[in-house]
Write an enzyme that holds these catalytic residues in place. Structure first.
Site, PDB file in Angstrom:
ATOM      1  N   SER A  17      -4.535 -10.716 -12.858  1.00  0.00           N
ATOM      2  CA  SER A  17      -4.943  -9.700 -13.949  1.00  0.00           C
ATOM      3  C   SER A  17      -3.866  -8.973 -14.470  1.00  0.00           C
ATOM      4  CB  SER A  17      -6.010  -8.618 -13.487  1.00  0.00           C
ATOM      5  OG  SER A  17      -5.827  -8.179 -12.376  1.00  0.00           O
ATOM      6  N   HIS A  42       0.846  -1.219   0.137  1.00  0.00           N
ATOM      7  CA  HIS A  42      -0.002   0.009   0.159  1.00  0.00           C
ATOM      8  C   HIS A  42       0.882   1.263  -0.012  1.00  0.00           C
ATOM      9  CE1 HIS A  42      -3.937  -1.858   0.263  1.00  0.00           C
ATOM     10  NE2 HIS A  42      -3.335  -2.679   0.947  1.00  0.00           N
ATOM     11  N   ASP A  86       1.754  -3.897  -9.516  1.00  0.00           N
ATOM     12  CA  ASP A  86       1.714  -5.447 -10.276  1.00  0.00           C
ATOM     13  C   ASP A  86       2.078  -5.558 -11.850  1.00  0.00           C
ATOM     14  OD1 ASP A  86       0.625  -5.508  -7.697  1.00  0.00           O
ATOM     15  OD2 ASP A  86      -1.466  -5.646  -8.469  1.00  0.00           O
ATOM     16  N   ALA A 129      -6.834 -14.385  -5.529  1.00  0.00           N
ATOM     17  CA  ALA A 129      -5.678 -14.944  -4.752  1.00  0.00           C
ATOM     18  C   ALA A 129      -4.920 -13.803  -4.152  1.00  0.00           C
ATOM     19  CB  ALA A 129      -5.041 -16.016  -5.018  1.00  0.00           C
ATOM     20  N   SER A 155      -1.962 -11.204  -8.539  1.00  0.00           N
ATOM     21  CA  SER A 155      -2.025 -10.404  -9.597  1.00  0.00           C
ATOM     22  C   SER A 155      -2.165 -11.095 -11.060  1.00  0.00           C
ATOM     23  CB  SER A 155      -0.497  -9.715  -9.890  1.00  0.00           C
ATOM     24  OG  SER A 155      -0.511  -8.673  -8.837  1.00  0.00           O
TER      25      SER A 155
HETATM   26  C1  GLA Z   1      -2.762  -4.470  -5.155  1.00  0.00           C
HETATM   27  C2  GLA Z   1      -2.723  -2.998  -5.988  1.00  0.00           C
HETATM   28  C3  GLA Z   1      -1.087  -2.682  -5.996  1.00  0.00           C
HETATM   29  C4  GLA Z   1      -0.759  -2.376  -4.644  1.00  0.00           C
HETATM   30  C5  GLA Z   1      -1.122  -3.250  -3.653  1.00  0.00           C
HETATM   31  C6  GLA Z   1      -0.848  -3.150  -2.234  1.00  0.00           C
HETATM   32  O1  GLA Z   1      -2.067  -5.417  -5.762  1.00  0.00           O
HETATM   33  O2  GLA Z   1      -2.795  -3.545  -7.460  1.00  0.00           O
HETATM   34  O3  GLA Z   1      -1.067  -1.660  -6.950  1.00  0.00           O
HETATM   35  O4  GLA Z   1      -1.367  -1.083  -4.251  1.00  0.00           O
HETATM   36  O5  GLA Z   1      -2.597  -3.859  -3.868  1.00  0.00           O
HETATM   37  O6  GLA Z   1       0.400  -2.955  -2.023  1.00  0.00           O
END
Ligand code: GLA
Length: 389
Positions: free
Chosen positions: A128, A36, A172, A123, A126
């Protein structure tokens, strides 16, 4: 099960009646530390994992895109001159990337392909971003566009923000585009400067999937983002140079209790301390110091649990169980939180057993079908040219 690399090629031949000329892979990710912080212009430390999205394809002479999935019954088909408007489902990521690339002025060509992937969906790994980057890599190859990973990651983020409608940061997409084998990347999410950092020697990352639903994850994520923005606005009244929480030190925060609400203070405290932990983690990794890295991961989890409030009972349990397991240096939730996965940094020769032990107890205590797998760090989006004769 044959590896995905061959499955998509075989399915391509069975579907289209000839061999594909190109093959693309883009990975999912875990984040070692720095959660975050990306949408606060801060630091992150993700690594690409050995699970990803694979597409076997052939460019077409016209401007049609045809993509069939091995994992879903549906096929998507659209013309680049008429992408339509956002709908729902996995096809949105494909059309969204086409939209973002065309918005950026790229002249795209059509293609036909088969896709499959092994990043578990929803999950927090990432899936997507892996799909977006695989599609971007395909468009670049089919349209003779020079592959520029950072630029493509930005456009994929734009597709997700503006087409799909998810307010994610850049982490991501960047790691799926730029990942490196056996290395994590320390990314400055303001300048997008990337430094590649080796994992401590003789350690491995174990991914611990909680199998718990991510309830209200999108709205809770957006609330966090808004609280951070509101905190920045208040801090600016005293320190006009503050553009994002990245610009705030712990000393400034300590002197700002009259400006911020208690909630804003806790959220900001997580972000400010987490940025510092990423820098310390990078130093520990360079010094091959797994113990310090592990301790920082645990501190990150605590901060996410207490101050940022994005953990869950299941993630806390996974972290607690991990810390009771021999060979584990540290553990934390990874990704947005609210469910999804935790990761543990484990001594290499204990990694498989540690994962099994943690998950056995987790399943017994929760009744949930948790899973563990060891992942090495892999390369970002890749392209192979295949022999067609
Ligand atoms: C998700 C978002 C990222 C990031 C994380 C938290 O994965 O896609 O951009 O903000 O949460 O670190």
């Amino acid at each position: 099960m044959a590896s995905l690399r061959y499955r998509v090629q075989r399915a391509f031949q069975a579907t289209f009646g000839y061999r594909p000329g190109l093959l693309v892979r883009a990975p999912g990710r875990v984040n070692l530390i720095g959660e975050h912080t990306d949408y606060n212009d801060g630091f992150v430390m993700p690594m690409a994992i050995n699970r990803g999205a694979w597409i076997a394809l052939q460019p077409r002479k016209d401007r049609q895109v045809v993509l069939r999935s091995i994992d879903f019954p549906s096929q998507i088909r659209f013309r680049l001159d008429d992408i339509g408007t956002p709908d729902r489902g996995w096809g949105e990521y494909v059309r969204g990337v086409a939209w973002a690339l065309q918005q950026a002025g790229y002249d795209l060509h059509g293609w036909e392909g088969i896709i499959s992937g092994d990043v578990p969906r929803a999950a927090g790994l990432s899936s997507s971003a892996a799909l977006e980057l695989a599609v971007a890599r395909v468009f670049a190859a089919a349209s003779q566009i020079k592959w520029q990973p950072v630029e493509m990651a930005r456009l994929c983020q734009r597709a997700e923000n503006e087409w799909v409608g998810v307010n994610c940061g850049i982490m991501d997409q960047l790691i799926s585009a730029c990942g490196e084998r056996d290395r994590a990347l320390q990314i400055d999410c303001r300048s997008l400067h990337i430094e590649s950092i080796p994992l401590p020697p003789h350690t491995q990352i174990v991914v611990l999937y909680s199998a718990a639903r991510r309830n209200l994850a999108a709205s809770a994520y957006n609330q966090r983002l808004q609280t951070c923005e509101a905190a920045v606005q208040r801090l600016q009244t005293r320190w006009p140079h503050v553009q994002a929480l990245r610009d705030v030190s712990s000393e400034m925060l300590a002197a700002a209790s009259d400006l911020l609400t208690p909630l804003q203070m806790r959220r900001a405290r997580h972000v400010v301390s987490e940025n510092q932990r990423v820098l310390e983690a990078a130093a520990a990794m360079r010094a091959a110091d797994a113990e310090t890295l592990g301790a920082l991961m645990l501190a990150s989890h605590e901060s996410l649990r207490r101050d940022y409030e994005v953990s869950s009972r299941q993630l806390d349990l996974l972290v607690t169980l991990a810390m009771q397991t021999p060979g584990v240096f540290g553990a934390r939730l990874t990704g947005a939180g609210f469910g999804g996965c935790a990761i543990a940094l484990v001594q290499a020769n204990a990694a498989v057993t540690a994962g099994q032990t943690i998950i056995q107890t987790y399943r017994a205590e929760t009744g949930l079908p948790g899973r563990a797998f060891v992942s090495r760090a892999t390369a970002g989006a890749q392209l192979w040219r295949l022999r067609q004769t």
